[in-house]
Write a protein that holds these residues in place. Sequence first.
Motif, mmCIF file in Angstrom:
data_model
loop_
_atom_site.group_PDB
_atom_site.id
_atom_site.type_symbol
_atom_site.label_atom_id
_atom_site.label_comp_id
_atom_site.label_asym_id
_atom_site.label_seq_id
_atom_site.Cartn_x
_atom_site.Cartn_y
_atom_site.Cartn_z
ATOM 1 N N LEU A 212 33.658 44.726 42.177
ATOM 2 C CA LEU A 212 34.769 44.565 41.245
ATOM 3 C C LEU A 212 34.258 44.623 39.816
ATOM 4 O O LEU A 212 33.201 44.074 39.506
ATOM 5 N N ALA A 213 35.036 45.279 38.967
ATOM 6 C CA ALA A 213 34.670 45.381 37.555
ATOM 7 C C ALA A 213 34.990 44.075 36.829
ATOM 8 O O ALA A 213 35.762 43.244 37.324
ATOM 9 N N ALA A 214 34.408 43.905 35.655
ATOM 10 C CA ALA A 214 34.752 42.755 34.820
ATOM 11 C C ALA A 214 36.251 42.746 34.568
ATOM 12 O O ALA A 214 36.859 43.789 34.331
ATOM 13 N N GLY A 215 36.850 41.582 34.653
ATOM 14 C CA GLY A 215 38.282 41.449 34.401
ATOM 15 C C GLY A 215 39.127 41.393 35.653
ATOM 16 O O GLY A 215 40.250 40.889 35.630
ATOM 17 N N GLU A 216 38.603 41.923 36.758
ATOM 18 C CA GLU A 216 39.385 41.868 37.998
ATOM 19 C C GLU A 216 39.464 40.430 38.498
ATOM 20 O O GLU A 216 38.573 39.625 38.259
ATOM 21 N N LEU A 217 40.522 40.130 39.184
ATOM 22 C CA LEU A 217 40.785 38.774 39.704
ATOM 23 C C LEU A 217 40.861 37.747 38.577
ATOM 24 O O LEU A 217 40.743 36.546 38.808
ATOM 25 N N GLY A 218 41.002 38.215 37.335
ATOM 26 C CA GLY A 218 41.083 37.289 36.219
ATOM 27 C C GLY A 218 39.749 36.689 35.813
ATOM 28 O O GLY A 218 39.704 35.710 35.075
ATOM 29 N N PHE A 219 38.637 37.300 36.258
ATOM 30 C CA PHE A 219 37.301 36.788 35.934
ATOM 31 C C PHE A 219 36.598 37.821 35.066
ATOM 32 O O PHE A 219 36.667 39.019 35.349
ATOM 33 N N ASP A 220 35.894 37.367 34.044
ATOM 34 C CA ASP A 220 35.453 38.282 32.988
ATOM 35 C C ASP A 220 34.105 38.952 33.243
ATOM 36 O O ASP A 220 33.525 39.519 32.312
#
Lengths: 314, 314
Positions: free
Chosen positions: A27-35
Amino acid sequence: MEPTRNDIEAAAGRIGAHVRRTPVLRLAAGELGFDRPITLKLELLQHAGSFKPRGAFNRILAAMAGAGLPAAGVIAASGGNHGAAVAYAAQRLGLAAEIFVPELTPVAKRARIADFGARLVAGGATYAEALAASRARAAETGALEVHAYDHPAVLAGQGTLARELQAQAPELTHVLVATGGGGLIGGMAAWYRGDAALISVEPEGCPALHDALAAGRPVAAAVGGIAADALGARQVGALMFPLAQAHVAAAILVPDAAIRAAQLVLWQKLRLIAEPGGATALAALLCGAWVPPAAAQIGVVLCGANTDPTGMQT
Amino acid sequence: MEPTRNDIEAAAGRIGAHVRRTPVLRLAAGELGFDRPITLKLELLQHAGSFKPRGAFNRILAAMAGAGLPAAGVIAASGGNHGAAVAYAAQRLGLAAEIFVPELTPVAKRARIADFGARLVAGGATYAEALAASRARAAETGALEVHAYDHPAVLAGQGTLARELQAQAPELTHVLVATGGGGLIGGMAAWYRGDAALISVEPEGCPALHDALAAGRPVAAAVGGIAADALGARQVGALMFPLAQAHVAAAILVPDAAIRAAQLVLWQKLRLIAEPGGATALAALLCGAWVPPAAAQIGVVLCGANTDPTGMQT
């Protein structure tokens, strides 16, 4: 008695034809609300819906290759996932199986155990009572006990998950793992041995490893909350504890609300169903209970999906 | 006008930061009750719950890089998954979006579209009516139409799935793909060009490609059954049809009961939730509607998961 990397290599060879090599999802940065980027190990796609077949197959196959199995087959006590794994392994290998479960084992897990053809036995109020009942029964029948976590072959089997993950994502510096009795994180510690730092995550209601590390020895802890059927061992295993002392970098506790939130995010953003215990490691990241160092390459093990998906909505 | 491999390479570069590289899962012979190994492409883990963001992002980003976007943003008609993808892409790119859906679009898909911040518009009884309504609206507003399948940039975007799958599983000789309007299988045909044979699978109630190949041209077909919201284009796209004639090795039809059975097997054996259209390709294998040649290396695209998981049980 603690497993070596060679033991885990041997386990991987022994169980290779019986378990799935589960994929990772980056998962890229920002996915699932995590930076930050996260690598998810999708072990919830394993046979029988959790990582548990790794240890169960290794324990049973090693016994078959050694002294052989008693006519009574195998017996286990379990909150559900280990029982489903032992039942699955027994079905695949043509063995009889008896599985003792406590009252808190949910319907979804009881059904899996029975569907795999095992004899399901009500074993008291708690996992500890179910274990005692299963041991009394094993003394009568002579069946092989397949312990849910505190056996070298079980630890080595669970360690194959770390071997596989390191091959798939060698860049990881920190891996978050949910802890119950400690079979998974202990086996993974026996593989990684510091190559990646292991972050243990437990529900606030089941702090067995957290409390053991604080006390300097395995101690009895509370068993409660929404993940208790999966992570509610009263006390971590004796075999895993020195591995945890040596290789577990942090023992984090998360509230049930964070676990439930992580389950919902997994469904909403990824269309994955995780049971509470399967989402507990991710919860520590998403709720901020564990904050990674700046340069960390973060892995998270999603370890179980044996739950009723009703209630997941868009 | 049909996309080349170069167009698909360009699409992959354009959309790479916006879509997930979804993993594959290799199943051994005997799993899911099928006697051969199967490689599953887990595209149901894509953003917005289906493969559709690949084409949507490529169409929109190519327009932005070219003439630029009108102030009114983007507009689309969709049974649901394409609409969710366009809404997701618009949200990520900071654009306004209007999505026209027909009556059969299920609640789970309407909710996704609205959650991504698009304006959701009831567009009549069928996809064809929703498309007509969206075009009337676009004539008023000047918004960019993002067609669900019949546009070269959409085909090239969907073709990136084949590029990715070939890199992950170069051994595949046959890949089963569900067909609605034909954007996915058309884009995949434009990539594979015979390197792997593509097997189209449609519900008996939505035989648009089956009927078109029989007629030698796109023809209007029935729209019905449990996957109609995803696969119920009345007629396949003009752009994909020559690609299908050249590279689709078989056009298989499956009954709704086989689709439902495939959904249940995916949950019971793999803990994956697939919507009916997402399980349709697998259904052709499991029900025996398509029998692979002896030496086939079989891939199956699981392409969507936008459904209410209530009702899935152990």
